[in-house]
Scaffold this motif. Structure first.
Motif, mmCIF file in Angstrom:
data_model
loop_
_atom_site.group_PDB
_atom_site.id
_atom_site.type_symbol
_atom_site.label_atom_id
_atom_site.label_comp_id
_atom_site.label_asym_id
_atom_site.label_seq_id
_atom_site.Cartn_x
_atom_site.Cartn_y
_atom_site.Cartn_z
ATOM 1 N N ALA A 10 37.465 31.017 57.626
ATOM 2 C CA ALA A 10 38.770 31.110 56.966
ATOM 3 C C ALA A 10 38.620 31.230 55.459
ATOM 4 C CB ALA A 10 39.610 29.876 57.319
ATOM 5 N N VAL A 11 37.630 30.539 54.910
ATOM 6 C CA VAL A 11 37.429 30.578 53.459
ATOM 7 C C VAL A 11 37.051 31.986 53.013
ATOM 8 C CG1 VAL A 11 36.036 29.719 51.546
ATOM 9 C CG2 VAL A 11 36.760 28.166 53.367
ATOM 10 N N TYR A 12 36.159 32.645 53.799
ATOM 11 C CA TYR A 12 35.735 34.012 53.460
ATOM 12 C C TYR A 12 36.908 34.976 53.539
ATOM 13 C CZ TYR A 12 33.525 38.568 53.948
ATOM 14 O OH TYR A 12 33.182 39.873 53.798
ATOM 15 N N THR A 13 37.733 34.828 54.601
ATOM 16 C CA THR A 13 38.897 35.693 54.777
ATOM 17 C C THR A 13 39.868 35.544 53.614
ATOM 18 O OG1 THR A 13 38.686 35.486 57.169
ATOM 19 C CG2 THR A 13 40.793 36.310 56.307
ATOM 20 N N GLN A 14 40.102 34.319 53.199
ATOM 21 C CA GLN A 14 41.010 34.080 52.091
ATOM 22 C C GLN A 14 40.461 34.662 50.798
ATOM 23 O OE1 GLN A 14 41.656 29.870 52.022
ATOM 24 N NE2 GLN A 14 42.883 29.846 53.900
ATOM 25 N N ALA A 15 39.153 34.564 50.608
ATOM 26 C CA ALA A 15 38.529 35.090 49.388
ATOM 27 C C ALA A 15 38.671 36.608 49.318
ATOM 28 C CB ALA A 15 37.051 34.706 49.333
ATOM 29 N N VAL A 16 38.440 37.286 50.467
ATOM 30 C CA VAL A 16 38.564 38.740 50.491
ATOM 31 C C VAL A 16 40.008 39.148 50.218
ATOM 32 C CG1 VAL A 16 38.414 40.785 51.944
ATOM 33 C CG2 VAL A 16 36.604 39.068 52.018
ATOM 34 N N THR A 17 40.951 38.456 50.879
ATOM 35 C CA THR A 17 42.363 38.759 50.670
ATOM 36 C C THR A 17 42.767 38.523 49.236
ATOM 37 O OG1 THR A 17 42.829 38.102 52.953
ATOM 38 C CG2 THR A 17 44.705 38.247 51.440
ATOM 39 N N HIS A 18 42.266 37.424 48.648
ATOM 40 C CA HIS A 18 42.590 37.106 47.267
ATOM 41 C C HIS A 18 42.061 38.183 46.328
ATOM 42 C CE1 HIS A 18 43.416 34.554 43.798
ATOM 43 N NE2 HIS A 18 42.191 34.846 43.350
ATOM 44 N N ARG A 19 40.840 38.664 46.606
ATOM 45 C CA ARG A 19 40.234 39.683 45.765
ATOM 46 C C ARG A 19 41.023 40.992 45.855
ATOM 47 N NH1 ARG A 19 35.585 40.233 48.203
ATOM 48 N NH2 ARG A 19 34.859 38.210 47.452
ATOM 49 N N ARG A 20 41.460 41.346 47.069
ATOM 50 C CA ARG A 20 42.210 42.586 47.244
ATOM 51 C C ARG A 20 43.555 42.530 46.541
ATOM 52 N NH1 ARG A 20 41.158 43.714 53.707
ATOM 53 N NH2 ARG A 20 38.983 44.415 53.514
ATOM 54 N N ARG A 21 44.195 41.394 46.609
ATOM 55 C CA ARG A 21 45.500 41.257 45.997
ATOM 56 C C ARG A 21 45.436 41.361 44.480
ATOM 57 N NH1 ARG A 21 48.020 36.149 49.454
ATOM 58 N NH2 ARG A 21 48.428 37.309 51.393
ATOM 59 N N VAL A 34 43.564 43.403 42.621
ATOM 60 C CA VAL A 34 43.230 44.707 42.049
ATOM 61 C C VAL A 34 44.444 45.172 41.253
ATOM 62 C CG1 VAL A 34 42.648 47.100 42.525
ATOM 63 C CG2 VAL A 34 41.678 45.276 43.933
ATOM 64 N N PRO A 35 44.305 45.409 39.955
ATOM 65 C CA PRO A 35 45.472 45.749 39.129
ATOM 66 C C PRO A 35 46.185 47.004 39.635
ATOM 67 C CG PRO A 35 43.548 45.291 37.761
ATOM 68 C CD PRO A 35 43.063 45.368 39.180
ATOM 69 N N SER A 36 47.494 46.989 39.524
ATOM 70 C CA SER A 36 48.282 48.139 39.975
ATOM 71 C C SER A 36 47.941 49.388 39.178
ATOM 72 C CB SER A 36 49.776 47.833 39.839
ATOM 73 O OG SER A 36 50.139 46.751 40.675
ATOM 74 N N LEU A 84 45.103 50.204 37.912
ATOM 75 C CA LEU A 84 43.828 50.757 38.352
ATOM 76 C C LEU A 84 43.994 51.511 39.666
ATOM 77 C CD1 LEU A 84 40.820 51.059 37.896
ATOM 78 C CD2 LEU A 84 40.464 48.840 39.015
ATOM 79 N N LYS A 85 44.795 50.963 40.581
ATOM 80 C CA LYS A 85 45.074 51.671 41.835
ATOM 81 C C LYS A 85 45.748 53.012 41.551
ATOM 82 C CE LYS A 85 45.819 47.461 44.599
ATOM 83 N NZ LYS A 85 46.838 46.708 45.373
ATOM 84 N N THR A 86 46.717 52.991 40.614
ATOM 85 C CA THR A 86 47.420 54.220 40.261
ATOM 86 C C THR A 86 46.458 55.255 39.691
ATOM 87 O OG1 THR A 86 49.437 52.963 39.775
ATOM 88 C CG2 THR A 86 49.267 55.186 38.831
ATOM 89 N N PHE A 87 45.596 54.825 38.788
ATOM 90 C CA PHE A 87 44.659 55.758 38.156
ATOM 91 C C PHE A 87 43.671 56.333 39.164
ATOM 92 C CE2 PHE A 87 40.566 56.604 36.130
ATOM 93 C CZ PHE A 87 40.937 57.591 35.228
ATOM 94 N N LEU A 88 43.085 55.477 39.998
ATOM 95 C CA LEU A 88 42.089 55.949 40.953
ATOM 96 C C LEU A 88 42.696 56.908 41.973
ATOM 97 C CD1 LEU A 88 40.045 52.671 41.575
ATOM 98 C CD2 LEU A 88 39.417 54.637 40.157
#
Length: 315
Positions: A11-22, A24-26, A28-32
């Motif tokens: 659960a800790v790993y899943t939360q960390a991945v989700t936290h990291r994905r959330r 990502v600056p908007s 940067l997503k727009t630019f990429l």
């Protein structure tokens, strides 16, 4: 069932991945995403020779960086500005800016000259400031940071439309259509966009909104402080536009030969050496970098000053 459980991610790993994905600056997503679409469109256009894709190349390339920086700036607004108002400022402010600048520059300016650069700076910054004031008349409250963000939206809208015009013009050459010219123009103007119109109008927006705190009705006013910032930003704009001409004269002053100077006196174009080309390039980019640095320092100083003042008021 036990095997499946043993291979389930903690659960800790899943939360960390989700936290990291959330996080990502908007912007940067727009630019990429936009950059990927632009590159794909350019490659397909080169591969197929389909000229119907050229408008898509021009629009994606011209709007990519301006839209990215508007998304970046919006995330730092104080909360009064809505996405709809930012979008309106970007589109309407940008269109009003380029139309007003086109009319005034064609009516008031003649051939390119030293005074012409000053005139362009004064005219373009004036029309952008006027568009900003028109779009900001009915906000519930005014903060310097919101003024900077809304000003950046107007400036980047102007920059996107102006870049699209330059890219379209570069398409036509004596040898026919040149997609390579379009790509090079958009890449260069995209790299310079963050320290151009968006930066200058953001500074003016902060100055304009700062007057609301001193006005009786809490609305922005055309005070002397705004005029002072307008002249300063117009000077930065003029120096930016004149960097190429100034670099030419500095190159000739530092490295010019007697024969070259004599040809200039006779109104003829002298030949240049490869070393002089390198000197010119360094001077041109150095001058533009200096102007950009001054603008960024002014914006950053006002942003930090207003942030500290807001913290003090909150205490």
């Amino acid at each position: 069932m036990s095997a499946m459980t043993s291979f389930a991610p903690p659960a800790v790993y899943t939360q960390a991945v989700t936290h990291r994905r959330r996080h990502v600056p908007s912007w940067l997503k727009t630019f990429l995403a936009g950059a990927a679409l632009w590159v794909a469109t350019v490659l397909i256009t080169f591969a197929t020779g389909n000229v119907n894709l050229v408008p898509t190349v021009i629009l994606l390339g011209s709007f990519l960086v301006p839209v990215t920086f508007v998304v970046f700036a919006f995330a730092r607004a104080d909360g009064v500005l809505t996405p709809q108002r930012i979008f309106t400022a970007f589109v309407v402010g940008g269109v009003l800016g380029v139309l007003g600048a086109s009319v005034l520059e064609s009516a008031l300016l003649g051939k390119p000259s030293a005074l012409g650069f000053v005139g362009v700076g004064l005219i373009e910054e004036a029309v952008k400031l006027g568009a900003l004031w028109l779009l900001a008349r009915r906000l519930n409250r005014y903060t310097v940071r919101d003024g900077m963000v809304l000003g950046a939206a107007v400036g980047f809208g102007f920059a996107a439309l102006e870049s699209a015009g330059y890219a379209f013009t570069s398409l036509f050459t004596p040898n026919g259509l040149s997609l390579l010219n379009v790509v090079e123009t958009e890449a260069l103007r995209g790299a310079l966009a963050p320290v151009g119109h968006g930066l200058w109008t953001a500074i003016l927006g902060g100055a304009l909104f700062a007057t609301a705190a001193r006005a009786r009705n809490g609305r922005p006013k055309a005070r002397g402080s705004v005029f002072g910032w307008y002249l300063l930003v117009s000077a930065l704009h003029a120096m930016w536009d004149a960097a190429g001409i100034v670099a030419v004269w500095l190159t000739l002053l530092l490295t010019g030969t007697t024969a070259q100077l004599r040809m200039i006196e006779l109104g003829q174009q002298p030949g240049v050496t490869q070393a002089q080309v390198h000197v010119y390039t360094i001077l041109n980019w150095g001058l533009m970098a200096g102007v950009a640095a001054v603008g960024l320092l002014l914006l950053w100083a006002r942003w930090l000053m207003r942030g500290q003042r807001a913290l003090s008021d909150g205490r």
